[in-house]
Design an enzyme around this catalytic site. Sequence first.
Site, PDB file in Angstrom:
ATOM      1  CE1 TYR A   2     -17.332  11.638 -14.875  1.00 32.69           C
ATOM      2  CE2 TYR A   2     -16.548  11.711 -12.719  1.00 32.69           C
ATOM      3  CZ  TYR A   2     -16.956  10.995 -13.741  1.00 32.69           C
ATOM      4  OH  TYR A   2     -17.257   9.585 -13.562  1.00 32.69           O
TER       5      TYR A   2
ATOM      6  CG  ASP B 152     -10.414  16.650 -13.964  1.00 28.40           C
ATOM      7  OD1 ASP B 152      -9.773  16.058 -14.953  1.00 28.40           O
ATOM      8  OD2 ASP B 152     -11.554  16.075 -13.496  1.00 28.40           O
TER       9      ASP B 152
ATOM     10  CE  LYS C 107     -13.208   8.746 -17.791  1.00 25.88           C
ATOM     11  NZ  LYS C 107     -13.503   9.728 -16.950  1.00 25.88           N
TER      12      LYS C 107
ATOM     13  NE  ARG D 205      -2.917   0.464   3.266  1.00 23.82           N
ATOM     14  CZ  ARG D 205      -2.403   0.332   4.412  1.00 23.82           C
ATOM     15  NH1 ARG D 205      -1.702   1.574   4.559  1.00 23.82           N
ATOM     16  NH2 ARG D 205      -2.517  -0.553   5.370  1.00 23.82           N
TER      17      ARG D 205
HETATM   18  C1  LIG Z   1     -14.027  10.137 -15.797  1.00 23.59           C
HETATM   19  C2  LIG Z   1     -13.529  11.387 -15.208  1.00 23.59           C
HETATM   20  C3  LIG Z   1     -13.136  11.708 -13.711  1.00 23.59           C
HETATM   21  C4  LIG Z   1     -13.092  10.458 -12.881  1.00 23.59           C
HETATM   22  O1  LIG Z   1     -12.502   9.501 -13.068  1.00 23.59           O
HETATM   23  P1  LIG Z   1     -12.808   8.134 -13.022  1.00 23.59           P
HETATM   24  O2  LIG Z   1     -11.703   7.358 -13.148  1.00 23.59           O
HETATM   25  O3  LIG Z   1     -13.993   7.579 -13.610  1.00 23.59           O
HETATM   26  O4  LIG Z   1     -12.870   7.859 -11.187  1.00 23.59           O
HETATM   27  C5  LIG Z   1     -12.804  12.849 -13.223  1.00 23.59           C
HETATM   28  N1  LIG Z   1     -12.764  13.900 -14.272  1.00 23.59           N
HETATM   29  C6  LIG Z   1     -13.176  13.922 -15.498  1.00 23.59           C
HETATM   30  C7  LIG Z   1     -12.928  15.073 -16.262  1.00 23.59           C
HETATM   31  C8  LIG Z   1     -13.611  12.453 -15.961  1.00 23.59           C
HETATM   32  O5  LIG Z   1     -14.033  12.612 -17.353  1.00 23.59           O
END
Ligand SMILES: *Cc1c(COP(=O)(O)O)cnc(C)c1O
Length: 387
Positions: free
Chosen positions: A106, A178, A203, A54
């Site tokens: 998001y 983000d 993504k 961890r």
């Molecule tokens: C999908 C997404 C997240 C969250 O990510 P996960 O891997 O699904 O937990 C955060 N910000 C954006 C812009 C996203 O598209």
Amino acid sequence: MVFGIFTNMKLSTKLIHAGIEPDPTTGAIMTPIYQTSTYVQSAPGQHKGYEYARSQNPTRQVLESAMAHIENGKYGLCFGSGVAATDAVLRLLNPGDEVIAANDMYGGTYRLFTKVFERAGIKFHFVNMQDTANVKPYINTRTKLIWAETPTNPLMNIVDIAALADLARAHKVLLCVDNTFASPYLQNPLDMGADIVLHSATKYLGGHSDVIHGCLVMNDTALRDQLYFIQKSCGAVPGPQDCFLVLRGLKTLHVRMDRHCSNGEKIAHFLRSHPKVGKVYWCGFQDHPGYAVAKKQMRGFGGMMSFTLKDDSLDTAIRLLSSTKVFALAESLGGVESLINHPASMTHASIPREERIKNGLSDSLIRLSVGIEDVDDLIDDLRQAIG
Ligand SMILES: *Cc1c(COP(=O)(O)O)cnc(C)c1O
């Protein structure tokens, strides 16, 4: 911590090599998946820097170093998902602290803020950040964090990262960006003054719709130490196999992104010229309100866009969403395959309807994640589905 010859190289080279050392025992060019929970010590407290997985895992550490190189930061930290990475940042705060966040972001981030952290005594202000001047009135002595996303999901609004970073620095507030939609290939927020950059590696970084993963990159050592403490204490760490998949995805990010961008551009123009299409939200149009800022801070416009139909009824939108054959109807984005999504009922269903409509996210809005297939097939598919 970032080191080595790759620090000064171009991004395409870094994506393939940075942070990656051939395995010291075998010379394996690919980072081994260290599928272990613990490490043997020769005497109590005498170990090779690894005590328990961890806290330290070699596969994860390689990815963390690679991510730091790629986002031009000093430190990377990986998490079991993008929202786990977001959660870690919010855990820096204390009850009574305030956060200024974008009003278009998001849905899962919005849910985490309003349903989990509001209960923990943190106050959120959701503001339209397309004009940085809107942010300033919300800054007070309790403000600890500004949370931005650009381009935004799903309306493709653009936030000026450098302007926001100036404001954050002047008030000693952290800025977290983000960067999931742009990916490090198109935009590097730390270079523009952000303190933390976040990715849902699920993504574009993973790129193949086969892993859930998140990461943070930062420059400040004290901030890294705090976030590392949260990573190991709260335990939302990714497994080594998932880290391996993201490492493999990174190696082709640049070639995939080039195709996402060129396919995205052609599809945005196709949609805009279609007589049945209403508004197309894509930040590469010269008349997009954020175009000048996008040009300044991004190296391309990516493969994400949204649109409405002139017949703005929910039924027509649902019929379209159910009749594409190449575009798969699914949540998520950034994979090699094209996806179509209905934000109001899928990715953004956790945002109350009034709130959504107020921010311009209508019931009939359709979002595309344009993949890297042949663009002619993608356009044919949209043409038949629009009808
Ligand atoms: C999908 C997404 C997240 C969250 O990510 P996960 O891997 O699904 O937990 C955060 N910000 C954006 C812009 C996203 O598209």
